[in-house]
Design an enzyme around this catalytic site. Structure first.
Site, short mmCIF file in Angstrom:
data_model
loop_
_atom_site.label_atom_id
_atom_site.label_comp_id
_atom_site.label_asym_id
_atom_site.label_seq_id
_atom_site.Cartn_x
_atom_site.Cartn_y
_atom_site.Cartn_z
N SER A 175 -3.38 -13.29 6.44
CA SER A 175 -1.97 -13.06 6.15
C SER A 175 -1.32 -14.11 5.24
O SER A 175 -2.23 -14.50 4.22
CB SER A 175 -1.17 -12.90 7.69
OG SER A 175 -0.07 -12.49 7.04
N ASP A 274 -2.23 -1.20 7.67
CA ASP A 274 -1.61 -2.55 7.22
C ASP A 274 -0.52 -2.25 6.10
O ASP A 274 -1.07 -1.71 4.99
CB ASP A 274 -2.44 -3.57 6.70
CG ASP A 274 -2.00 -4.92 6.68
OD1 ASP A 274 -0.60 -5.15 6.46
OD2 ASP A 274 -2.54 -5.57 6.14
N HIS A 304 -2.09 -4.78 10.72
CA HIS A 304 -2.11 -6.05 10.36
C HIS A 304 -2.22 -7.30 11.48
O HIS A 304 -1.59 -6.83 12.54
CB HIS A 304 -0.67 -6.35 9.61
CG HIS A 304 -0.76 -7.77 8.81
ND1 HIS A 304 -1.26 -7.86 7.65
CD2 HIS A 304 -0.17 -9.01 9.32
CE1 HIS A 304 -1.26 -9.26 7.43
NE2 HIS A 304 -0.51 -10.01 8.26
#
Length: 329
Positions: A175, A274, A304
């Site tokens: 991320s 995601d 995610h």
């Protein structure tokens, strides 16, 4: 250029009950922690950000992984957690890892990242350096990138208590940490002359956080995806980027120019549930158009941050995939 693997799985496969419970609790506490302007009350957030201490040892199957913390600069709370697998009879590759959290949450001592790095260290096997970098909004761009680069410089000039092959170094992150991994790698290859030992041969981006002013199709479509929303990503960018900057700032929108010719082979992991997936795919295509070798793995059901949930099937698949990538380089 490179492999593109899509892991076959049934669409809309139900999540494990324990995962659904964790996601529900995360959503409830996250909502309670979120202020009207979208920022997070970290004191309340600590209710779900469980911390771990070091030194410690943990057994993963038959491999014992030991951890210790090494301080670089106490004035900015810059330190890293070192993960060393017990069966290290030869020089091991090094993975320098940057945790996610929108540039503003979690740390190297967060349980979810401690557990992830323990599993990676045992499975690859590799020595893992998990970086505790400064957080936004108190520390905006480029503080996180500077911290990452300084960690590389520290490793290059100091002897760590582990059998490490510094010429076999990988930079990775998930991320926001994937975003940091990209920018730190770019700077490191551009300033390769500043390193006498470290040689970066691979970059690992797990659902890396990139963006722009335009809305991607997946951002518009996946408004009810677990853990992450466009509203949250907008806040993350606003709190991280310089005052007055928008999401087309080159920290977020990296696609404006070709990348350095020495940028290493990359592994990019994409989740089918995601909202960031379209930006991740654009990142892959940009790297390929710049002549870079990229390996892509897509998990159709992955939301995610799935790697924070070891009970989901994609967790073990991911650990194996990273190990395979490291072995190939």
């Amino acid at each position: 250029m490179g492999d593109h693997n899509i892991i076959k799985s049934k669409k809309q496969a139900p999540l494990p009950l324990v995962t659904r419970f964790k996601l529900l609790m995360f959503k409830l506490i996250r909502n309670a922690c979120t202020r009207p302007d979208g920022t997070v009350n970290r004191r309340l957030f600590s209710l779900i950000d469980f911390k771990t201490s070091a030194p410690a040892t943990k057994l993963i199957k038959t491999i014992q992984v030991s951890t210790s913390d090494i301080t670089i600069d106490p004035s900015r709370n810059l330190w890293f957690r070192l993960f060393i697998p017990s069966h290290a009879e030869k020089l091991l590759p090094l993975i320098v890892y940057f945790h996610g959290g929108g540039f503003s949450n979690y740390g190297a001592d967060s349980k979810v990242y401690n557990d992830l790095c323990v599993h990676l260290a045992a499975a690859v096997p590799a020595v893992i350096v998990s970086v505790n970098y400064r957080l936004s909004p108190e520390h905006k761009y480029p503080s996180q990138y500077e911290d990452g680069f300084d960690v590389l410089k520290f490793i290059d000039s100091n002897i760590l208590p582990a059998k490490i092959d510094l010429s076999n170094c990988f930079i990775g992150g998930d991320s926001a940490g994937g975003n940091i991994a990209h920018h730190v790698t770019v700077r490191a290859v551009e300033k390769a002359e500043e390193f006498s030992k470290i040689r970066i041969i691979g970059m690992v981006g797990l659902q890396p956080f990139f963006g722009g002013e335009e809305r991607s199709e997946s951002e518009v479509r996946l408004t009810k995806a677990p853990l992450l929303s466009v509203k949250q990503t907008d806040v993350f960018w606003r709190e991280f980027l310089p005052e007055g900057a928008d999401r087309d700032h080159p920290a977020a929108n990296v696609f404006g120019k070709n990348i350095n010719h020495d940028f290493p082979t990359s592994l990019v992991v994409v989740g089918g549930n995601d909202p960031l997936q379209d930006w991740d795919r654009r990142y892959v295509e940009w790297l390929k158009s710049s002549g870079k070798c990229v390996e892509v793995t897509e998990y159709p059901n992955a939301f995610h941050g799935f790697y924070a949930f070891p009970e989901v099937p994609e967790f073990d698949l991911l650990i194996h995939r990273v190990a395979t990538f490291v072995h190939k380089q």
